[in-house]
Design a protein around this motif. Structure first.
Motif, short mmCIF file in Angstrom:
data_model
loop_
_atom_site.label_atom_id
_atom_site.label_comp_id
_atom_site.label_asym_id
_atom_site.label_seq_id
_atom_site.Cartn_x
_atom_site.Cartn_y
_atom_site.Cartn_z
N ASP A 15 -34.54 63.13 -27.98
CA ASP A 15 -34.59 63.36 -26.54
C ASP A 15 -36.01 63.58 -26.04
O ASP A 15 -36.35 63.16 -24.94
CB ASP A 15 -33.72 64.56 -26.16
N ALA A 16 -36.83 64.25 -26.82
CA ALA A 16 -38.22 64.51 -26.41
C ALA A 16 -38.96 63.18 -26.23
O ALA A 16 -39.68 63.00 -25.23
CB ALA A 16 -38.93 65.39 -27.42
N GLN A 17 -38.78 62.27 -27.15
CA GLN A 17 -39.46 60.98 -27.03
C GLN A 17 -38.94 60.20 -25.83
O GLN A 17 -39.71 59.52 -25.15
CB GLN A 17 -39.30 60.17 -28.31
N ALA A 18 -37.66 60.31 -25.53
CA ALA A 18 -37.10 59.64 -24.36
C ALA A 18 -37.71 60.23 -23.09
O ALA A 18 -38.05 59.50 -22.16
CB ALA A 18 -35.59 59.78 -24.35
N ASP A 19 -37.86 61.55 -23.06
CA ASP A 19 -38.46 62.21 -21.90
C ASP A 19 -39.93 61.81 -21.73
O ASP A 19 -40.40 61.60 -20.61
CB ASP A 19 -38.35 63.73 -22.02
N SER A 43 -43.31 62.38 -34.79
CA SER A 43 -41.90 62.33 -34.40
C SER A 43 -41.38 63.68 -33.91
O SER A 43 -40.39 63.73 -33.18
CB SER A 43 -41.05 61.83 -35.56
N ASP A 44 -42.03 64.77 -34.30
CA ASP A 44 -41.55 66.09 -33.92
C ASP A 44 -42.34 66.72 -32.76
O ASP A 44 -42.25 67.92 -32.54
CB ASP A 44 -41.57 67.02 -35.13
N VAL A 45 -43.10 65.92 -32.03
CA VAL A 45 -43.92 66.45 -30.95
C VAL A 45 -43.04 66.86 -29.77
O VAL A 45 -42.00 66.26 -29.51
CB VAL A 45 -44.98 65.40 -30.50
N VAL A 47 -42.33 67.70 -25.63
CA VAL A 47 -42.48 66.83 -24.46
C VAL A 47 -43.86 66.99 -23.83
O VAL A 47 -44.58 66.00 -23.64
CB VAL A 47 -41.37 67.10 -23.42
N SER A 48 -44.26 68.21 -23.50
CA SER A 48 -45.54 68.39 -22.79
C SER A 48 -46.72 67.96 -23.66
O SER A 48 -47.64 67.29 -23.19
CB SER A 48 -45.70 69.83 -22.30
N GLU A 49 -46.69 68.33 -24.92
CA GLU A 49 -47.77 67.93 -25.82
C GLU A 49 -47.76 66.42 -26.04
O GLU A 49 -48.81 65.78 -26.11
CB GLU A 49 -47.65 68.67 -27.16
N GLY A 50 -46.58 65.85 -26.14
CA GLY A 50 -46.45 64.41 -26.32
C GLY A 50 -47.00 63.63 -25.13
O GLY A 50 -47.66 62.60 -25.30
N ILE A 51 -46.75 64.12 -23.93
CA ILE A 51 -47.28 63.45 -22.74
C ILE A 51 -48.80 63.51 -22.75
O ILE A 51 -49.47 62.51 -22.49
CB ILE A 51 -46.70 64.08 -21.46
N LYS A 52 -49.35 64.67 -23.09
CA LYS A 52 -50.81 64.81 -23.16
C LYS A 52 -51.42 63.84 -24.18
O LYS A 52 -52.40 63.16 -23.89
CB LYS A 52 -51.20 66.25 -23.54
N LEU A 53 -50.81 63.81 -25.36
CA LEU A 53 -51.34 62.92 -26.40
C LEU A 53 -51.20 61.46 -26.02
O LEU A 53 -52.10 60.64 -26.27
CB LEU A 53 -50.61 63.20 -27.72
#
Length: 59
Positions: A15-19, A43-45, A47-53
């Motif tokens: 779900d985090a990757q989908a977001d 794969s375990d990032v 949502v907020s950190e994933g968007i930043k990266l």
């Protein structure tokens, strides 16, 4: 209801990757560019950190 034609064409692991993908598309990136950036993320990032990266990868 959303039909199968409206589903995201990119396979996401969670779900985090989908977001993250939806956020990048909402910011104006193409689904192709967003998916490419998403593949570079752990794969375990979260949502907020994933968007930043992802934004760093896209810039």
């Amino acid at each position: 209801k959303l039909g199968p034609d409206l589903a995201l064409p990119v396979a996401v692991a969670n779900d985090a990757q989908a977001d993250i993908l939806q956020a990048l598309v909402a910011l104006g990136y193409s689904e192709k560019d967003a998916a490419t950036a998403l593949k570079a993320l752990p794969s375990d990032v979260g949502v907020s950190e994933g968007i930043k990266l992802a934004l760093k990868k896209l810039s």
